[in-house]
Design an enzyme around this catalytic site. Structure first.
Site, PDB file in Angstrom:
ATOM      1  N   HIS A 117      -8.356   4.250   1.189  1.00 12.46           N
ATOM      2  CA  HIS A 117      -7.737   4.607  -0.093  1.00 12.46           C
ATOM      3  C   HIS A 117      -8.504   5.735  -0.776  1.00 12.46           C
ATOM      4  CE1 HIS A 117      -6.012   0.303  -0.175  1.00 12.46           C
ATOM      5  NE2 HIS A 117      -5.300   1.119   0.568  1.00 12.46           N
ATOM      6  N   ASN A 158       3.698  -0.326   3.314  1.00 12.80           N
ATOM      7  CA  ASN A 158       3.469  -1.658   3.892  1.00 12.80           C
ATOM      8  C   ASN A 158       4.381  -2.630   3.167  1.00 12.80           C
ATOM      9  OD1 ASN A 158       1.429  -0.825   5.570  1.00 12.80           O
ATOM     10  ND2 ASN A 158      -0.195  -1.990   4.566  1.00 12.80           N
ATOM     11  N   LYS A 200     -13.341   8.367  -3.612  1.00 10.13           N
ATOM     12  CA  LYS A 200     -12.984   7.194  -2.815  1.00 10.13           C
ATOM     13  C   LYS A 200     -14.079   6.139  -2.877  1.00 10.13           C
ATOM     14  CE  LYS A 200     -12.870   7.555   1.643  1.00 10.13           C
ATOM     15  NZ  LYS A 200     -11.518   7.416   2.100  1.00 10.13           N
ATOM     16  N   CYS A 205       0.887  -1.153   0.000  1.00  9.83           N
ATOM     17  CA  CYS A 205       0.000   0.000   0.000  1.00  9.83           C
ATOM     18  C   CYS A 205       0.929   1.206   0.000  1.00  9.83           C
ATOM     19  CB  CYS A 205      -0.849  -0.015   1.265  1.00  9.83           C
ATOM     20  SG  CYS A 205      -1.966   1.380   1.346  1.00  9.83           S
ATOM     21  N   HIS A 265       3.462   7.322   8.303  1.00 12.17           N
ATOM     22  CA  HIS A 265       2.848   7.087   6.992  1.00 12.17           C
ATOM     23  C   HIS A 265       1.550   7.846   6.794  1.00 12.17           C
ATOM     24  CE1 HIS A 265      -0.267   4.632   8.748  1.00 12.17           C
ATOM     25  NE2 HIS A 265      -0.714   4.256   7.578  1.00 12.17           N
ATOM     26  N   ALA A 276      -8.169   8.970  -4.169  1.00 13.28           N
ATOM     27  CA  ALA A 276      -7.416   9.830  -5.084  1.00 13.28           C
ATOM     28  C   ALA A 276      -7.898  11.244  -4.811  1.00 13.28           C
ATOM     29  CB  ALA A 276      -7.687   9.445  -6.530  1.00 13.28           C
TER      30      ALA A 276
END
Lengths: 241, 505
Positions: free
Chosen positions: B227, B354, B504, B122, B428, B229
């Site tokens: 997740h 990850n 998303k 990821c 992260h 964009a």
């Protein structure tokens, strides 16, 4: 099949020679002995020269024995090839320098094309010239003037060639001045001079690395021109809920 | 073993204003100590978590992050310290936001799928453009819709890039090189990916058919969960020179951030490995404090197979992000009637958060080859490290920190101190503060969407009823997290970005 060797030996008509013809074969042998091999004294060659005689074959066998031919019992082409080779060898040994010097002839012609090749790189004149050039371009001099010359070439290529001048005009506006001494180069060197020199070297190394990476990218792009064919098919798409 | 909260505190010691030490004995069999980085706000969260678990005793609930960090410190072959980053929170076995390095030369050293996470590789990718917020503002809604139309999102979504089983095999082996060959990526994209977008030890034959079946239709899809964009604009530049190196010139410049991973493929690779490692642990008598810390010796067949399968999943993730980059470029080019080239849509960088990688580090003055597990942690190599791209040799590796939906994101750079202290690793993202279930109970999705609207953020979301799980309230404050890393010196703040559009799952 013997054309090249015959040509090298200056045989009168290498193109038309038919060695399968007994008459021509015999006269070729005589020519080789007379002109090139010269195993016998002139007066001893009489029986070999008599190509129409019935016992010529015996004479020829004796001749091969006298020459220590390994193919004494071989076929005619084999024997002839060996004899031609022997003749070429004799021809070469007579004046080897005329063959080894032949590249020189070629060099001379290329010298005419590139006048720089005529220069004597070790002469005092040349050294003085390089020093003057170095002064003019403010290039640091090295005890070996040829290394200084290399440096001068780099400067000219990077800064003064037509391409680089064009690039410089373009990038002048967007380029950023880098204060090398304000940047961290990952080391702590006490002497400011050594530190500056090390920083410059590191910067130049990165510059070279960038060049290499750009070339790698160019290779990739040229291969892509052959392989790339990106496709999408919106019918396949599906939003998940 | 149940200890009171006060007894637990005896094992914890403040090292610096931004870090705490976990002493041996906090959990049984610790081979090395633990450390975690926090600032004042994050510290409260961490200690509250510990207090709650003490009150509950052994029954139920997640293990607190601190305990998980300590459990990892008791794994065989671990060197240095087990490191918790400011965004640390409970995960499967390893906490998310945990770094642990194992000595490749120690025959007992292990590799653990839990230390990588289920979403293998990821990561976050950032594209720049030469557009400004002003250029984009009038078309924001269309652009968001166009992105949503181009990039399939959500659980069970399917990609628009046609791909056969044979293509997938090649993609798993080649990573970004596959995307390059097929023309979905630019040569410069590869240059700016960690590992150049390809793990060389990938072996698709070590991956189950099931994983491949799950992965095949999902290539080029964003997925769900955290997740996204986002279209972002530069909000603040802290290090002008480093930002310039990345092609970020001014505030208001538009960038695109893609946060995604290896989808169902990586998940299946991890699940398969956990099963096979269970058996290997019995065979090799490996004992851990937590069943979730399933692992195998690095040199064992199970360990090797996992590393090869994990590398294939990592390659899948890179191809996935490269494919979405391609789709984003198309969406922008169409909207602005231009080409991606003319819009300067270059990849600034692509990080993996990850992953387990073989790297060289200095431990106790000696150079060692280590298997560094980074779970919810980003590699952050310092300037002049040979493994970072030439463009970033002087600035240090860019580190992309994705915020939560509607909050800001950051670009950091790696530092020498991070190399020494945390195996060249930093945080992260924001890191979860509330569990997904708790978020769903406490928040209302219409309110969350309304708030985004008020902030002027366009949003397209496949499952609106799940957005509360990803609401900023469910997460730690990303600014706290990033500031802690900056103050502790393990990475350096460079640029802050804020979203103007989100898509998303």
């Amino acid at each position: 099949m013997f054309k090249r060797k015959l040509q090298a030996l200056g045989f009168p008509n290498p193109d038309t020679l038919n060695t399968a013809d007994e008459k021509q074969f015999r006269s070729t042998i005589v020519w080789l002995e007379d002109q090139k091999i010269r195993r016998y004294k002139i007066e001893e060659r009489e029986s070999l020269r008599n190509t129409t005689a019935e016992q010529w074959n015996q004479v020829f066998e004796q001749y091969l024995k006298d020459l220590d031919c390994p193919f004494a019992n071989g076929s005619r082409p084999e024997v002839l090839d060996w004899l031609l080779g022997l003749a070429v060898q004799f021809e070469f040994n007579e004046k080897p320098e005329s063959y080894t010097s032949s590249p020189k002839i070629q060099q001379q012609t290329s010298q005419k094309l590139n006048p720089l090749d005529n220069l004597d790189f070790g002469s005092e004149d040349f050294k003085i010239g390089i020093n003057e050039l170095a002064n003019l371009l403010q290039v640091q001099k090295h005890p070996d003037h040829l290394i200084t010359l290399e440096g001068i070439c780099n400067v000219i290529q990077e800064k003064l060639s037509q391409d680089s001048l064009k690039d410089a005009l373009k990038s002048k506006k967007s380029g950023n001045l880098v204060q090398l001494d304000n940047m961290s180069f990952g080391w702590d060197i006490k002497s400011p001079n050594v530190s500056s020199a090390a920083n410059v070297l590191r910067y130049l190394f990165i510059h070279d690395l960038r060049d290499l990476q750009t070339k790698i990218n160019e290779c990739l792009v040229s291969v892509q021109a052959l392989t790339a064919n990106p496709k999408t098919d919106t019918k396949l798409g599906k939003v998940g809920f | 073993m149940v200890r009171s909260y006060d007894d637990e505190l005896k094992f914890l010691e403040r090292l610096t204003p931004y870090s705490w030490r976990i002493k041996k004995g906090f959990v049984p069999n610790m081979n090395v100590e633990g450390i975690f980085y926090v600032n004042h706000n994050l510290e409260d969260l961490m200690f509250e978590e510990l207090r709650n678990s003490c009150a509950q005793g052994l029954v139920g609930g997640f293990l607190p992050g601190m305990k998980q960090i300590a459990n990892v410190a008791s794994l065989p072959g671990i060197v240095g310290r087990s490191i918790g980053l400011p965004d640390v929170h409970s995960g499967y076995g390893f906490a998310i936001g945990n770094v642990a390095a194992f000595d490749m030369d120690d025959p007992n050293a292990i590799v653990s799928p839990g230390g990588v996470g289920f979403d293998i590789n990821c990561g976050v990718r950032l594209l720049r453009t030469n557009l400004t917020e002003k250029d984009v503002q009038p078309f924001k809604e269309q652009l968001t819709q166009s992105m949503f139309d181009h990039i399939p999102v959500g659980v069970g979504s399917k990609g628009v890039i046609p791909i056969t089983a044979q293509d997938l095999e090649e993609a798993l082996e080649m990573g970004v090189d596959w995307s390059l060959r097929e023309g979905y990526a630019w040569a410069e994209d590869k240059e700016h990916c960690e590992e150049f977008g390809r793990m060389l030890n990938a072996d698709p034959s070590k991956v189950s058919v099931r994983a491949k079946k799950r992965g095949l239709p999902q290539l080029g899809t964003l997925g769900a969960g955290n997740h996204y964009a986002e279209i972002q604009v530069v909000d603040e530049i802290y290090d002008k020179w480093a930002a310039t190196k990345m092609g970020i010139e001014h505030k208001g410049q538009v960038c695109i951030m893609i946060h995604s991973g290896s989808r169902g493929f990586g998940h299946q690779v991890a699940s398969d490995a956990l099963l096979s490692m269970d058996k290997a642990m019995k065979r090799d008598n490996i004992v851990t404090n937590d069943r979730q810390l399933a692992c195998a010796r690095i040199s064992s067949p199970e360990g090797q197979d996992y590393l090869k399968g994990m590398a294939a999943a990592a390659n899948f993730a890179w191809v996935n992000r490269a494919s979405m980059t391609f789709l984003c470029r198309q969406a922008f080019a169409k909207q602005f009637n231009s080409t991606p080239d003319d819009l300067d849509m270059h990849v600034i960088y692509d990080v993996s958060h990850n992953i387990a990688k073989v790297e060289q580090h200095t431990v106790g003055g000696k150079l060692k080859t280590l298997l560094v597990h980074r779970k919810g942690s980003t590699r952050a190599f310092p300037p002049h490290h040979p493994l970072i791209p030439v463009d970033y040799q002087l600035t240090g590796q860019p580190v992309l920190i994705g915020g939560t939906m509607g909050t800001c994101s950051y670009i950091l750079t790696g530092t020498e101190q991070g190399m020494v202290e945390s195996f060249g690793s930093t945080c992260h993202g924001a890191g979860r503060a509330l569990s997904r279930a708790k978020s769903r109970r406490n928040l209302d999705y219409t309110e969350v969407l309304e708030r985004l609207k008020e902030q002027g953020i366009s949003i397209r979301v496949a499952s609106p009823k799940l957005v509360m799980e990803e609401a900023p309230e469910s997460y730690k404050n990303v600014t706290d997290v990033v500031d802690t890393c900056h103050a502790a010196g393990i990475s350096k703040k460079t640029v802050k970005l804020r979203p103007i559009a989100v898509i998303k799952g």
